[in-house]
Motif scaffolding. Structure first.
Motif, short mmCIF file in Angstrom:
data_model
loop_
_atom_site.label_atom_id
_atom_site.label_comp_id
_atom_site.label_asym_id
_atom_site.label_seq_id
_atom_site.Cartn_x
_atom_site.Cartn_y
_atom_site.Cartn_z
N GLY A 24 -38.83 23.45 31.26
CA GLY A 24 -38.11 24.08 32.36
C GLY A 24 -36.62 24.18 32.15
O GLY A 24 -35.93 24.77 32.99
N GLY A 25 -36.11 23.64 31.07
CA GLY A 25 -34.66 23.65 30.86
C GLY A 25 -34.09 25.02 30.57
O GLY A 25 -32.91 25.25 30.81
N ALA A 26 -34.91 25.94 30.06
CA ALA A 26 -34.40 27.28 29.77
C ALA A 26 -33.91 27.96 31.04
O ALA A 26 -33.02 28.81 31.00
CB ALA A 26 -35.48 28.12 29.10
N GLN A 27 -34.48 27.59 32.19
CA GLN A 27 -34.04 28.16 33.47
C GLN A 27 -32.63 27.70 33.82
O GLN A 27 -31.92 28.36 34.57
CB GLN A 27 -35.01 27.76 34.57
CG GLN A 27 -36.43 28.25 34.35
CD GLN A 27 -37.39 27.70 35.40
OE1 GLN A 27 -36.97 27.08 36.37
NE2 GLN A 27 -38.69 27.91 35.18
N VAL A 28 -32.21 26.56 33.26
CA VAL A 28 -30.88 26.03 33.53
C VAL A 28 -29.91 26.42 32.43
O VAL A 28 -28.81 26.93 32.69
CB VAL A 28 -30.93 24.49 33.67
CG1 VAL A 28 -29.53 23.92 33.91
CG2 VAL A 28 -31.86 24.09 34.80
N VAL A 29 -30.31 26.18 31.19
CA VAL A 29 -29.44 26.48 30.06
C VAL A 29 -29.26 27.98 29.91
O VAL A 29 -28.18 28.48 29.62
CB VAL A 29 -30.02 25.86 28.77
CG1 VAL A 29 -29.17 26.26 27.56
CG2 VAL A 29 -30.09 24.34 28.89
N GLY A 30 -30.34 28.72 30.12
CA GLY A 30 -30.29 30.16 29.97
C GLY A 30 -30.61 30.60 28.56
O GLY A 30 -30.80 29.81 27.65
N ILE A 31 -30.67 31.89 28.36
CA ILE A 31 -30.84 32.52 27.06
C ILE A 31 -29.71 33.54 26.94
O ILE A 31 -29.20 34.01 27.95
CB ILE A 31 -32.23 33.18 26.94
CG1 ILE A 31 -33.33 32.11 27.14
CG2 ILE A 31 -32.42 33.84 25.59
CD1 ILE A 31 -34.71 32.68 27.23
N ALA A 32 -29.31 33.86 25.73
CA ALA A 32 -28.13 34.69 25.54
C ALA A 32 -28.48 36.10 25.11
O ALA A 32 -28.42 36.42 23.92
CB ALA A 32 -27.20 34.04 24.52
N PRO A 33 -28.86 36.98 26.04
CA PRO A 33 -29.21 38.35 25.64
C PRO A 33 -28.04 39.11 25.05
O PRO A 33 -28.23 40.09 24.34
CB PRO A 33 -29.69 38.98 26.96
CG PRO A 33 -29.07 38.16 28.04
CD PRO A 33 -29.00 36.77 27.49
N GLU A 34 -26.79 38.64 25.33
CA GLU A 34 -25.61 39.33 24.79
C GLU A 34 -25.61 39.32 23.27
O GLU A 34 -24.97 40.15 22.63
CB GLU A 34 -24.33 38.67 25.30
CG GLU A 34 -24.19 38.65 26.82
CD GLU A 34 -24.75 37.36 27.43
OE1 GLU A 34 -25.54 36.67 26.73
OE2 GLU A 34 -24.42 37.06 28.58
N MET A 35 -26.29 38.33 22.68
CA MET A 35 -26.26 38.20 21.22
C MET A 35 -27.33 39.04 20.54
O MET A 35 -27.35 39.13 19.32
CB MET A 35 -26.42 36.73 20.83
CG MET A 35 -25.21 35.89 21.17
SD MET A 35 -25.35 34.22 20.53
CE MET A 35 -23.68 33.61 20.84
N PHE A 36 -28.22 39.64 21.31
CA PHE A 36 -29.35 40.38 20.73
C PHE A 36 -29.25 41.87 21.03
O PHE A 36 -28.77 42.29 22.08
CB PHE A 36 -30.68 39.86 21.30
CG PHE A 36 -31.14 38.57 20.70
CD1 PHE A 36 -31.95 38.55 19.58
CD2 PHE A 36 -30.74 37.36 21.25
CE1 PHE A 36 -32.38 37.37 19.03
CE2 PHE A 36 -31.16 36.17 20.70
CZ PHE A 36 -31.99 36.17 19.59
N VAL A 37 -29.70 42.66 20.08
CA VAL A 37 -30.02 44.06 20.33
C VAL A 37 -31.49 44.19 19.97
O VAL A 37 -31.86 44.20 18.80
CB VAL A 37 -29.16 45.01 19.47
CG1 VAL A 37 -29.57 46.45 19.71
CG2 VAL A 37 -27.68 44.82 19.78
N GLY A 38 -32.35 44.24 20.99
CA GLY A 38 -33.78 44.14 20.74
C GLY A 38 -34.09 42.76 20.20
O GLY A 38 -33.81 41.75 20.83
N ASN A 39 -34.65 42.73 19.00
CA ASN A 39 -34.96 41.44 18.38
C ASN A 39 -34.03 41.15 17.21
O ASN A 39 -34.36 40.38 16.32
CB ASN A 39 -36.42 41.41 17.91
CG ASN A 39 -36.71 42.46 16.85
OD1 ASN A 39 -36.11 43.53 16.84
ND2 ASN A 39 -37.66 42.17 15.97
#
Length: 407
Positions: A24-39
């Motif tokens: 459940g930590g990903a909901q707090v830490v987050g993911i960084a879509p700014e660093m990706f273009v697609g995959n």
């Protein structure tokens, strides 16, 4: 056939999600879509490998170069057509089907000879500042890979560290020249020392020419030789690097233990904290000890130190700024007792790496428990119920992170 397999260097697979992300930590830490273009994800790099080919499609050889080269490694996680939703799934759910991280191209931005004006690399420094601004990250993590490692695998390790770092720090790969052949391991140790001055110069340049608040250094295996010697060269440096060296984390360091202890005494006082993760049953370091005829920092033998050196190390291990994390594979589900790759193979250890580098939590806050070796060296380790500590860790991060739940 055995030799052919041993010389084969497949791309890195995306490591299993660190434990917090599975709980459940990903909901707090987050993911960084700014660093990706697609995959696709870009990793900034510096290297003292000799380049060949055009600058927009560089290939870096196993030979060392006197110059320091700067650029961007363009990586692809998974196959063509992989979506960001797939990445989210791989980030939060552990499975045996982990994607490869492929190197598509390396584009070189600049190269500096020892006496060149750093302004010639201004565009690369600007790219770092732009990436920091895009994600809101404050710190840089310089990742230093191990021996017998291709550029593709080194960049893959840096890319997964950046991915699970969730944009809270920007990873810069330092790719030093390795022979990419385990039979030439002694040569790798020689070139590791040759790469140390370049690493020291890289840290100086990052501190002087980027907006990063702290420069963290994370080394793995023989990268510990590069990092240990390189960081010792910063001791007494009147420049910005002396005040902006943050976390230093050595995972399974393949470095001469006595030299490692001497270097630590030099750079330890200028770093915010130094953490060394060890597995006393590490089979790779057992072999390295036989080859080098000296114990390794990731599997140390205190009998090699003088009484004064031992006293200094014992005193340091009782403080908050120099810590040892001892990995006991028997307490971890599925980790080989002789593991050398535990920092990315085991979700418990990778979790501790991230909590240290990204959030600067104390070992107790990270869920570790204290112990003392028979020689009196203090250390931290993972309790058998480490998984049960994750809800408390999630709550702690939620309280401390002003942007909890982003991404």
């Amino acid at each position: 056939m055995t030799l052919a397999i041993a010389l084969y260097h497949p791309p890195m697979r995306l490591m299993p999600p660190p434990l917090l992300f599975q709980k459940g930590g990903a909901q707090v830490v987050g993911i960084a879509p700014e660093m990706f273009v697609g995959n696709r994800i870009d990793v900034l790099y510096a290297t003292n490998r000799l380049p060949v080919g055009p600058r927009d499609a560089r290939v870096y050889t196993v030979a060392p170069d006197r110059n320091l080269h700067f650029g961007t490694a363009h990586m692809r996680v998974g196959s063509e057509g992989t979506s960001f939703d797939d990445l989210v799934d791989w980030t939060t759910r552990n499975s045996d089907d982990r994607p490869f991280i492929h190197l598509e191209a390396m584009s070189e931005t600049a190269a500096l000879a020892p006496d060149d004006d750093p302004a010639e690399a201004a565009d690369w420094f600007a790219a770092i500042d732009a990436a920091l601004a895009a994600t809101g990250a404050r710190d840089l993590i310089v990742y230093v890979h191990g021996a017998n490692t291709t550029v593709e695998r080194a960049a893959g390790q840096a890319a997964q560290l950046q991915h699970f770092g969730a944009g809270r720090a920007l990873v810069v790969l330092f790719a030093w020249p390795t022979a990419e052949n385990f039979l030439r391991y002694p040569r790798d140790i020689e070139t590791a020392f040759g790469g140390a001055p370049h690493l020291a110069e890289l840290v100086r340049l990052l501190a002087a020419h980027t907006r990063a608040e702290k420069i963290d250094v994370f080394t793995y295996s023989a990268g510990g030789t590069v990092g240990s010697d390189g960081l010792a060269r910063l001791a007494g440096d009147p420049g910005a690097a002396a005040t902006r060296l943050g976390e230093v984390y050595h995972a399974a360091p393949d470095a001469d233990f006595r030299a490692f202890a001497t270097d630590l005494a030099a750079y330890g006082p200028i770093a915010d904290r130094v953490t060394t993760a060890v597995n006393m049953n590490d089979s790779a370091l057992r072999l390295a000890q036989l080859v080098n005829r000296a114990s390794r920092a990731g599997r140390p033998d205190l009998r090699e130190l003088s009484d004064d050196e031992t006293a200094t190390l014992l005193a340091a291990s009782t403080g908050d700024r120099m810590q040892v994390v001892q990995v006991h594979p028997e307490a971890m589900d599925g980790l080989s007792a002789r593991s050398h790759t535990f920092w990315y193979d085991d979700p418990w250890v990778s979790n501790d790496v991230l909590m240290t580098l990204l959030f600067h939590l104390t070992p107790g806050e990270r869920g570790l428990v204290a112990g003392t070796s028979p020689q009196g060296v203090g250390y931290w380790t993972f309790p058998s119920d480490y998984t049960a500590h994750m809800p408390a860790l999630v709550d702690l991060l939620r309280q401390r992170l002003p942007d909890a739940g982003r991404g």
